[in-house]
Scaffold this motif. Sequence first.
Motif, PDB file in Angstrom:
ATOM      1  N   VAL A  42       0.836  -1.199   0.000  1.00 55.86           N
ATOM      2  CA  VAL A  42       0.000   0.000   0.000  1.00 55.86           C
ATOM      3  C   VAL A  42       0.872   1.250   0.000  1.00 55.86           C
ATOM      4  CG1 VAL A  42      -1.589   1.354   1.429  1.00 55.86           C
ATOM      5  CG2 VAL A  42      -2.035  -1.074   1.006  1.00 55.86           C
ATOM      6  N   ALA A  43       1.922   1.250   0.810  1.00 55.18           N
ATOM      7  CA  ALA A  43       2.817   2.413   0.870  1.00 55.18           C
ATOM      8  C   ALA A  43       3.503   2.648  -0.469  1.00 55.18           C
ATOM      9  CB  ALA A  43       3.854   2.208   1.968  1.00 55.18           C
ATOM     10  N   SER A  48       4.167   5.962  -5.215  1.00 53.10           N
ATOM     11  CA  SER A  48       4.314   6.050  -6.670  1.00 53.10           C
ATOM     12  C   SER A  48       3.366   7.062  -7.289  1.00 53.10           C
ATOM     13  CB  SER A  48       4.069   4.672  -7.292  1.00 53.10           C
ATOM     14  OG  SER A  48       4.009   4.737  -8.692  1.00 53.10           O
ATOM     15  N   THR A  49       2.145   7.160  -6.755  1.00 52.86           N
ATOM     16  CA  THR A  49       1.122   8.016  -7.355  1.00 52.86           C
ATOM     17  C   THR A  49       0.947   9.355  -6.667  1.00 52.86           C
ATOM     18  OG1 THR A  49      -0.580   7.008  -5.960  1.00 52.86           O
ATOM     19  CG2 THR A  49      -0.189   6.002  -8.131  1.00 52.86           C
ATOM     20  N   GLY A  50       1.383   9.436  -5.408  1.00 54.67           N
ATOM     21  CA  GLY A  50       1.105  10.637  -4.627  1.00 54.67           C
ATOM     22  C   GLY A  50      -0.343  10.727  -4.193  1.00 54.67           C
ATOM     23  N   LEU A  51      -1.059   9.605  -4.281  1.00 53.20           N
ATOM     24  CA  LEU A  51      -2.479   9.564  -3.940  1.00 53.20           C
ATOM     25  C   LEU A  51      -2.697   8.666  -2.719  1.00 53.20           C
ATOM     26  CD1 LEU A  51      -3.848   9.078  -7.575  1.00 53.20           C
ATOM     27  CD2 LEU A  51      -3.791  11.219  -6.278  1.00 53.20           C
ATOM     28  N   GLY A  52      -3.846   8.845  -2.052  1.00 49.85           N
ATOM     29  CA  GLY A  52      -4.078   8.066  -0.841  1.00 49.85           C
ATOM     30  C   GLY A  52      -5.395   7.334  -0.757  1.00 49.85           C
ATOM     31  N   LEU A  92      -2.933  -2.006  -7.203  1.00 47.19           N
ATOM     32  CA  LEU A  92      -3.180  -0.983  -6.187  1.00 47.19           C
ATOM     33  C   LEU A  92      -3.037   0.415  -6.779  1.00 47.19           C
ATOM     34  CD1 LEU A  92      -1.288  -2.531  -3.141  1.00 47.19           C
ATOM     35  CD2 LEU A  92      -3.757  -2.216  -3.331  1.00 47.19           C
ATOM     36  N   ARG A  93      -2.029   0.586  -7.596  1.00 45.97           N
ATOM     37  CA  ARG A  93      -1.799   1.871  -8.252  1.00 45.97           C
ATOM     38  C   ARG A  93      -3.003   2.253  -9.121  1.00 45.97           C
ATOM     39  NH1 ARG A  93       0.921   4.067 -12.695  1.00 45.97           N
ATOM     40  NH2 ARG A  93       2.337   5.777 -12.164  1.00 45.97           N
TER      41      ARG A  93
END
Length: 417
Positions: A42-43, A48-52, A92-93
């Motif tokens: 998850v981290a 990688s995306t800067g999203l949460g 996940l990304r």
Amino acid sequence: MSEQNAPAWAAAPPPPWLAAVNAEGSYFDLPATVPLDEDSLVAAARRSTGLGDFGDDGWREPFRVLLKALEEEAQLTLMGRLMARHDIFLWLRTRLMVTDLLARHPEILDEQISAPMVIVGLPRSGTSILFELLSQDPDVGVPQMWEALQPCPPPEAATYASDPRIPWADRLFTQWSRVAPDFARMHEMRGDIPAECGLLMAGSFVSDHIASLHQTPSYAAWCAGADFARVYAWHKRILQILQWKHPRRRWLLKAPEHQVHLDTLLATYPDARIVQTHRDPIKCMASATSLMGTLYRMRSDQPFNAALFENIIMGEATAARLEHVMAQRDNGIVPAASITDSRYQDLMDAPMDCIENIYRHFGMPLADSTKAAMLAYLAAKPKGKFGQHRYQVDRSRSAERRYFANYQQRYNVPDEA
């Protein structure tokens, strides 16, 4: 069928370079070296995306079941762990990017998915060649491997053929044949060929694509009892994203797994046009055994256990799957107007007659130029282009023929084995 009665099958040895890499990897603490834990995956996706925001939490339970099964059941090699971690990272990304995109552009959910044509049938029953032939129709939109794997940012019409994700996906998917050279003779893999719906569904973490990569019976069992309504809702969102900036007149889709969920498929796409393929189930099961066994061998050295996958390669369970579809058709759950049939033998002997029958059933025009494109495709892709896929039909299979008498009689499916 008991495990003792499962057909025997053994994979070809891995190429020397892979055997050497995995042998060296066996000296490592692999879980520490290539972790498959929730927190690190998850981290990594968030970093990688800067999203949460991953959206609704429906994916978390199958995600955790998968991770546990990978650690406890899959017996992954070093290469297997690397491939598994990268897959999960990408899924996940994708979840993060899809959730972010829909939050910024909720109008995407207004995109209409009209009358998609969906090919269903047993694995190795002619679904792939039919998929490829039907995709020659210029009115058809087919999700390609690269956009199914990485749908965000949404593909754009002006740059669709030159999108940089195409060579990236090509390097990734052709790796399968470098890891298991026999695989190239069974199934062509490139970044720009039609993708099955299992790959579109992977971001939901409930997918036969995921189950096909590892021997993880607990994950497969969880998926068998899952609510597929949300899986198809995810599937629809991906199609809406893919057509938002690159409109498709109508989608052509394919996955063996749809055969098990036709009611949910029709609840999601009420005007879907379903094409069910038919081939001698004994032959299908033998071919699927070698295909799946080769897939698992890419990531693990453990022996292939056919009994874990009885619903597609074991007689009684496969017959039950086919009988279920017959019952749904008889009961009107799958209306006659919504489904037609394609026999493998017809597709091999007279492919254009088979195609014309499909178009006729759904009242669709078939232009001469489209027929010419399909014939040209056939001429350019002779059988065995990448080498002959050779497999043996285990003699124990003959006893399973009785399970399929009703199915073969109903659809006039000839014995091949």
